[in-house]
Write an enzyme that holds these catalytic residues in place. Structure first.
Site, PDB file in Angstrom:
ATOM      1  N   LYS A   1       0.851  -1.190   0.000  1.00  0.00           N
ATOM      2  CA  LYS A   1       0.000   0.000   0.000  1.00  0.00           C
ATOM      3  C   LYS A   1       0.887   1.240   0.000  1.00  0.00           C
ATOM      4  O   LYS A   1       1.791   1.360   0.839  1.00  0.00           O
ATOM      5  CB  LYS A   1      -0.873  -0.040   1.257  1.00  0.00           C
TER       6      LYS A   1
HETATM    7  O1  G3P Z   1      -7.792   1.665   5.388  1.00  0.00           O
HETATM    8  C1  G3P Z   1      -7.934   3.007   5.227  1.00  0.00           C
HETATM    9  C2  G3P Z   1      -9.310   3.577   5.517  1.00  0.00           C
HETATM   10  O2  G3P Z   1     -10.287   2.604   5.375  1.00  0.00           O
HETATM   11  C3  G3P Z   1      -9.381   4.395   6.762  1.00  0.00           C
HETATM   12  O3  G3P Z   1     -10.659   4.589   7.252  1.00  0.00           O
HETATM   13  O4  G3P Z   1     -12.203   5.208   9.091  1.00  0.00           O
HETATM   14  O5  G3P Z   1      -9.771   5.854   9.245  1.00  0.00           O
HETATM   15  O6  G3P Z   1     -11.308   6.977   7.638  1.00  0.00           O
HETATM   16  P1  G3P Z   1     -10.980   5.714   8.366  1.00  0.00           P
END
Ligand code: G3P
Length: 217
Positions: free
Chosen positions: A83
């Site tokens: 990633k």
């Molecule tokens: O994996 C990255 C993403 O899904 C992060 O989500 O909830 O931290 O905005 P969030």
């Protein structure tokens, strides 16, 4: 549509993978920090629990550093997807890592133009952050629709991986908008099955069945 779990919690991944419905996993530095465990160990364990892609994020910010870290992460297991962030260096690293045959997930995507660049660089996955865009006052789902249109217009085979998912509705809407995958926090994944009318209907069926006095077996 592939369903991924957005977590580095191995216990929860094992529990939910037992449903047979988890295709892969995504992690990020925040989730690895939350696990409190060494990254390589956690990623190796997760790779043994699911057959599909397991995203492991680089920490370097320069292209060469990302490539070196990406090569190391990819060596953990064949289903690791490296990633990388959506920066010019991240796109350079994407080109090189995908040229080497590694899966690459380009993360922190907030615009259709960014997604176009990631596809041209050879990304396996693009991760538009739906929830964070909504939090910002924009329309996260509209971004999925825009990326879908661009990728279809030019037959890019980069998969759209809807990320930053907050609700079951987000998952359904991402599917309607044409996302190839959604990465879902475990609590939201567990909530996907819930509907009060399912519970109420089953309760009624069971009560009526009991009245028949019958047994199927
Ligand atoms: O994996 C990255 C993403 O899904 C992060 O989500 O909830 O931290 O905005 P969030």
């Amino acid at each position: 549509m592939q369903l991924f779990l957005d977590t580095a919690d191995v216990k929860l991944i094992a529990e939910l993978a037992a449903t047979g419905l988890v295709d892969g996993v995504t992690t990020n530095p925040t989730l690895i920090a939350k696990s409190g465990r060494p990254m390589a160990e956690v990623i190796a364990e997760i790779c043994g629990l699911v057959e599909g892609a397991v995203s492991a994020e680089v920490a370097a910010t320069d292209a060469l550093g990302m490539i070196r870290e990406g090569e190391k992460l990819a060596a953990i297991a064949p289903n690791v997807a490296v990633k990388v962030p959506l920066t010019w260096d991240g796109l350079k690293a994407t080109s090189e890592l995908s040229r080497q045959g590694h899966q690459v997930n380009v993360t922190l995507c907030f615009s259709a133009a960014q997604a176009l660049l990631a596809a041209k660089a050879g990304a396996t996955f693009i991760s538009p952050f739906i929830g964070r865009l909504d939090d910002h006052g924009a329309d996260g789902m509209e971004l999925i629709r825009e990326i879908r249109a661009i990728y279809d217009n030019y037959e890019f085979d980069t998969d759209i991986l809807a990320a930053s998912i907050r609700t079951a509705r987000h998952v359904a809407d991402a599917g309607i908008a044409g996302a190839d995958c959604a990465t879902i926090p475990p609590d939201v994944f567990k909530g996907l099955i819930k509907h009060p009318l399912t519970d109420k209907g089953l309760e009624q069926f069971m009560a009526d069945w009991a009245k028949t006095g019958q047994s199927i077996l």
